[in-house]
Design a protein around this motif. Structure first.
Motif, mmCIF file in Angstrom:
data_model
loop_
_atom_site.group_PDB
_atom_site.id
_atom_site.type_symbol
_atom_site.label_atom_id
_atom_site.label_comp_id
_atom_site.label_asym_id
_atom_site.label_seq_id
_atom_site.Cartn_x
_atom_site.Cartn_y
_atom_site.Cartn_z
ATOM 1 N N GLY A 1 9.066 -1.944 -2.693
ATOM 2 C CA GLY A 1 9.243 -2.097 -1.289
ATOM 3 C C GLY A 1 9.517 -3.584 -1.283
ATOM 4 O O GLY A 1 9.740 -4.061 -2.815
ATOM 5 N N PHE A 2 9.794 -5.074 -0.510
ATOM 6 C CA PHE A 2 10.869 -6.403 -0.468
ATOM 7 C C PHE A 2 9.229 -6.683 0.253
ATOM 8 O O PHE A 2 9.013 -6.599 1.446
ATOM 9 C CB PHE A 2 11.859 -6.357 0.214
ATOM 10 C CG PHE A 2 12.112 -8.015 0.253
ATOM 11 C CD1 PHE A 2 12.990 -8.160 -0.711
ATOM 12 C CD2 PHE A 2 12.456 -8.719 1.565
ATOM 13 C CE1 PHE A 2 13.066 -9.303 -0.793
ATOM 14 C CE2 PHE A 2 12.364 -10.079 1.314
ATOM 15 C CZ PHE A 2 13.115 -9.661 0.068
ATOM 16 N N GLY B 1 -2.721 -4.079 -7.529
ATOM 17 C CA GLY B 1 -2.501 -4.042 -8.641
ATOM 18 C C GLY B 1 -0.969 -3.950 -8.772
ATOM 19 O O GLY B 1 -0.969 -2.399 -9.848
ATOM 20 N N LEU B 2 0.209 -3.695 -8.525
ATOM 21 C CA LEU B 2 1.578 -3.144 -8.616
ATOM 22 C C LEU B 2 1.818 -4.348 -9.114
ATOM 23 O O LEU B 2 1.518 -5.184 -10.047
ATOM 24 C CB LEU B 2 1.703 -3.427 -7.191
ATOM 25 C CG LEU B 2 1.000 -1.707 -6.098
ATOM 26 C CD1 LEU B 2 2.026 -2.319 -4.897
ATOM 27 C CD2 LEU B 2 1.169 -1.028 -6.986
ATOM 28 N N GLY B 3 3.282 -4.003 -9.475
ATOM 29 C CA GLY B 3 4.043 -5.080 -10.290
ATOM 30 C C GLY B 3 4.860 -5.765 -9.164
ATOM 31 O O GLY B 3 5.008 -5.581 -8.074
ATOM 32 N N PHE B 4 5.641 -6.798 -9.275
ATOM 33 C CA PHE B 4 6.363 -7.358 -8.605
ATOM 34 C C PHE B 4 7.786 -8.904 -9.591
ATOM 35 O O PHE B 4 7.276 -8.686 -10.781
ATOM 36 C CB PHE B 4 5.464 -8.949 -8.047
ATOM 37 C CG PHE B 4 6.359 -9.785 -6.926
ATOM 38 C CD1 PHE B 4 6.196 -8.841 -5.806
ATOM 39 C CD2 PHE B 4 6.888 -10.652 -7.769
ATOM 40 C CE1 PHE B 4 6.696 -10.177 -4.895
ATOM 41 C CE2 PHE B 4 7.063 -11.572 -6.376
ATOM 42 C CZ PHE B 4 7.316 -11.193 -5.967
ATOM 43 N N VAL B 5 8.616 -8.242 -8.710
ATOM 44 C CA VAL B 5 9.473 -8.480 -9.098
ATOM 45 C C VAL B 5 10.807 -9.745 -8.559
ATOM 46 O O VAL B 5 10.929 -9.693 -7.215
ATOM 47 C CB VAL B 5 10.776 -7.629 -9.534
ATOM 48 C CG1 VAL B 5 12.534 -8.156 -10.114
ATOM 49 C CG2 VAL B 5 10.716 -6.044 -10.713
ATOM 50 N N PRO B 6 10.263 -10.699 -8.402
ATOM 51 C CA PRO B 6 10.562 -12.293 -8.230
ATOM 52 C C PRO B 6 12.023 -11.838 -8.007
ATOM 53 O O PRO B 6 12.703 -12.054 -8.908
ATOM 54 C CB PRO B 6 9.862 -13.671 -8.151
ATOM 55 C CG PRO B 6 9.925 -12.763 -10.339
ATOM 56 C CD PRO B 6 9.356 -11.385 -9.910
ATOM 57 N N LEU B 7 12.361 -12.784 -6.269
ATOM 58 C CA LEU B 7 13.714 -12.362 -6.340
ATOM 59 C C LEU B 7 14.071 -14.138 -5.546
ATOM 60 O O LEU B 7 15.130 -14.288 -5.711
ATOM 61 C CB LEU B 7 14.249 -11.722 -5.472
ATOM 62 C CG LEU B 7 14.297 -10.473 -5.501
ATOM 63 C CD1 LEU B 7 14.420 -9.940 -4.510
ATOM 64 C CD2 LEU B 7 14.735 -10.235 -6.813
ATOM 65 N N LEU B 8 12.965 -14.796 -4.566
ATOM 66 C CA LEU B 8 13.627 -16.023 -4.038
ATOM 67 C C LEU B 8 12.012 -16.663 -3.292
ATOM 68 O O LEU B 8 11.382 -15.769 -3.697
ATOM 69 C CB LEU B 8 14.714 -15.904 -2.609
ATOM 70 C CG LEU B 8 13.780 -14.803 -1.491
ATOM 71 C CD1 LEU B 8 13.007 -15.393 -0.624
ATOM 72 C CD2 LEU B 8 14.931 -14.384 -1.098
ATOM 73 N N THR B 9 12.163 -17.932 -3.609
ATOM 74 C CA THR B 9 10.901 -18.665 -3.119
ATOM 75 C C THR B 9 11.543 -19.459 -1.113
ATOM 76 O O THR B 9 12.330 -19.857 -1.378
ATOM 77 C CB THR B 9 11.214 -19.916 -3.836
ATOM 78 O OG1 THR B 9 10.402 -19.601 -4.579
ATOM 79 C CG2 THR B 9 9.516 -20.946 -3.263
ATOM 80 N N GLU B 10 10.483 -19.045 -0.252
ATOM 81 C CA GLU B 10 10.964 -20.156 0.876
ATOM 82 C C GLU B 10 9.835 -20.279 1.237
ATOM 83 O O GLU B 10 8.692 -20.810 0.523
ATOM 84 C CB GLU B 10 10.772 -18.310 1.485
ATOM 85 C CG GLU B 10 9.877 -17.518 1.427
ATOM 86 C CD GLU B 10 9.710 -15.955 2.884
ATOM 87 O OE1 GLU B 10 11.367 -16.236 3.762
ATOM 88 O OE2 GLU B 10 8.370 -15.463 3.717
ATOM 89 N N ALA C 1 1.016 -1.010 -0.209
ATOM 90 C CA ALA C 1 -0.025 0.211 -0.118
ATOM 91 C C ALA C 1 1.211 0.875 -0.101
ATOM 92 O O ALA C 1 0.079 2.174 -0.097
ATOM 93 C CB ALA C 1 -0.797 -0.076 1.375
ATOM 94 N N TYR C 2 2.035 1.326 0.611
ATOM 95 C CA TYR C 2 2.697 2.429 1.271
ATOM 96 C C TYR C 2 3.483 2.326 -1.002
ATOM 97 O O TYR C 2 3.267 3.589 -1.234
ATOM 98 C CB TYR C 2 3.896 2.377 1.503
ATOM 99 C CG TYR C 2 4.771 3.027 2.248
ATOM 100 C CD1 TYR C 2 4.278 4.166 3.699
ATOM 101 C CD2 TYR C 2 6.012 3.811 1.577
ATOM 102 C CE1 TYR C 2 4.739 4.227 4.219
ATOM 103 C CE2 TYR C 2 6.609 4.944 1.950
ATOM 104 C CZ TYR C 2 6.358 5.455 3.763
ATOM 105 O OH TYR C 2 7.331 6.106 4.153
ATOM 106 N N VAL C 3 3.655 0.886 -0.939
ATOM 107 C CA VAL C 3 4.642 1.261 -2.530
ATOM 108 C C VAL C 3 3.200 2.519 -3.844
ATOM 109 O O VAL C 3 3.025 2.707 -4.548
ATOM 110 C CB VAL C 3 4.939 0.507 -2.989
ATOM 111 C CG1 VAL C 3 5.117 0.314 -4.743
ATOM 112 C CG2 VAL C 3 5.892 0.182 -2.698
ATOM 113 N N GLY C 4 1.580 1.670 -3.482
ATOM 114 C CA GLY C 4 0.535 1.674 -4.123
ATOM 115 C C GLY C 4 0.568 2.951 -3.811
ATOM 116 O O GLY C 4 0.229 3.728 -5.324
ATOM 117 N N SER C 5 0.646 3.585 -2.987
ATOM 118 C CA SER C 5 0.227 5.393 -2.916
ATOM 119 C C SER C 5 1.567 6.122 -3.111
ATOM 120 O O SER C 5 0.786 7.498 -3.476
ATOM 121 C CB SER C 5 -0.462 5.352 -1.323
ATOM 122 O OG SER C 5 1.094 5.687 -0.607
ATOM 123 N N GLY C 6 2.319 5.858 -3.639
ATOM 124 C CA GLY C 6 3.819 6.810 -4.696
ATOM 125 C C GLY C 6 4.299 7.113 -3.765
ATOM 126 O O GLY C 6 5.197 7.925 -4.040
#
Length: 363
Positions: free
Chosen positions: A279-280, A290-299, A269-274
């Motif tokens: 964020g991680f 409705g944001l974008g996502f760059v996957p880095l790892l699986t846990e 929400a912090y990222v979505g609000s500009g």
């Protein structure tokens, strides 16, 4: 069994304390999500005429336009309308896990007060969307649970002090697993077990369409990037620090590293609000907003308990729910989640081998 519901609610007021356009923010959030006034009316339970009245009243109060309508293109919020809608999203994201914990605590108190009350399963866990889904299944099946959302460091201390029966933790899969496990290993008991729930993806949560063209951690040190972090003591903050160390990135070079939000949804929400560019966190809130996502790892997300608890009736009921195909299907619908191992039990020493306990850093 009784279910307690506690909802987030905030209200704009004028300087004299009188309410300013009740239900306006709910309508704006509906427009933001659906892209149409008609869709917002359906989600908010308002008539079309009443909704237009709310918008006009709000625009008179602020002296600004809140919504722009274009023929054939639905409705779009103005900058002010977006600010109000995202304020609602941030409030809900920050408070919802806390209120869920409180609701679960009140439910447990009611159950204990009833003469026919069953034993209550006491669970403390870091917040996760599979845990939310699982809790709903337990409530639907009238299995009493006292769920508290706390940081990974806090829940481990609670299990050691016998303040709970079960805790939720998560560890990355791959080369970071051993070093992350070493953070907790010195406090893992030799007679403890792990109960698997799901794997999930973590990565960078970015604005829709990824306008800053972020591809990996190295981009976070750019001068035009603002970052929002998780709070110290959380498992995700530990994980983020570890991936930075592996990449040789100095945290001090990241604008916003010292910031802190307390849930994955709050980061999104912090990222979505500009208010931040990245964020991680988990993939689920990125997709929901409705944001974008760059996957880095699986846990792996899993539960830990003492072996003796596995034989308790309430724990057998809990394990039966984890084995349900319906629960796995519901968790599988969460973006980035894989529940195929849900309910599998193994000795804790499999994830926290004795070799990690010697000299392991205490949390």
């Amino acid at each position: 069994m009784f279910k307690v519901a506690i909802d987030t609610h905030w209200q704009l007021r004028r300087a004299d304390g009188t309410p300013l356009v009740p239900r306006l923010t709910a309508l704006l959030v509906g427009i933001q999500r659906s892209g149409t006034l008609a869709g917002a009316c359906r989600s908010a339970g308002l008539t079309y005429r009443y909704a237009w009245g709310l918008l006009r009243e709000g625009e008179r109060a602020f002296g600004r336009t809140l919504v722009e309508s274009q023929r054939g293109r639905g409705a779009q919020l103005t900058a002010l309308g977006e600010r109000l809608a995202w304020a609602d999203q941030r409030i809900s994201a920050r408070l919802a896990p806390m209120l869920d914990s409180l609701a679960s605590e009140v439910e447990a108190e009611i159950e204990r007060a009833l003469s026919h009350a069953q034993p209550v399963l006491r669970l403390q866990a870091s917040h996760g969307f599979a845990v939310e889904t699982m809790r709903q299944f337990l409530v639907d099946r009238e299995i009493p649970i006292d769920l508290k959302y706390r940081t990974s460091d806090e829940v481990l201390g609670a299990l050691i002090d016998r303040q709970c029966d079960l805790i939720g933790l998560h560890l990355p899969i791959g080369e970071l697993e051993a070093v992350a496990a070493a953070h907790y290993a010195a406090r893992i008991g030799p007679d403890w077990s792990v109960i698997h729930l799901a794997t999930r993806r973590q990565g960078l949560i970015v604005a829709p369409g990824n306008p800053k063209r972020l591809r990996g951690l190295g981009d976070l040190t750019r001068r035009d990037l603002r970052f929002v972090n998780r709070q110290p003591g959380s498992g995700t903050r530990l994980l983020f620090d570890l991936v930075l160390q592996r990449a040789g990135i100095d945290a001090r070079a990241i604008d916003g590293y010292e910031s802190a939000e307390y849930t994955h949804a709050a980061v999104a929400a912090y990222v979505g609000s500009g208010m931040a560019d990245a964020g991680f966190g988990l993939e689920v809130p990125a997709r929901r907003f409705g944001l974008g996502f760059v996957p880095l790892l699986t846990e792996r997300y899993f539960f830990v308990c003492r072996d003796e608890v596995l034989h308790e009736p309430v724990m057998r009921d809990f394990l039966a729910v984890l084995g349900e195909a319906d629960l796995r299907a519901k968790i599988a619908q969460l973006p980035g989640y894989d529940p195929s191992a849900a309910g599998r039990i193994e000795p804790a020493r499999q994830l926290f081998p004795p070799r990690l306990r010697t000299g392991a850093r205490r949390a």
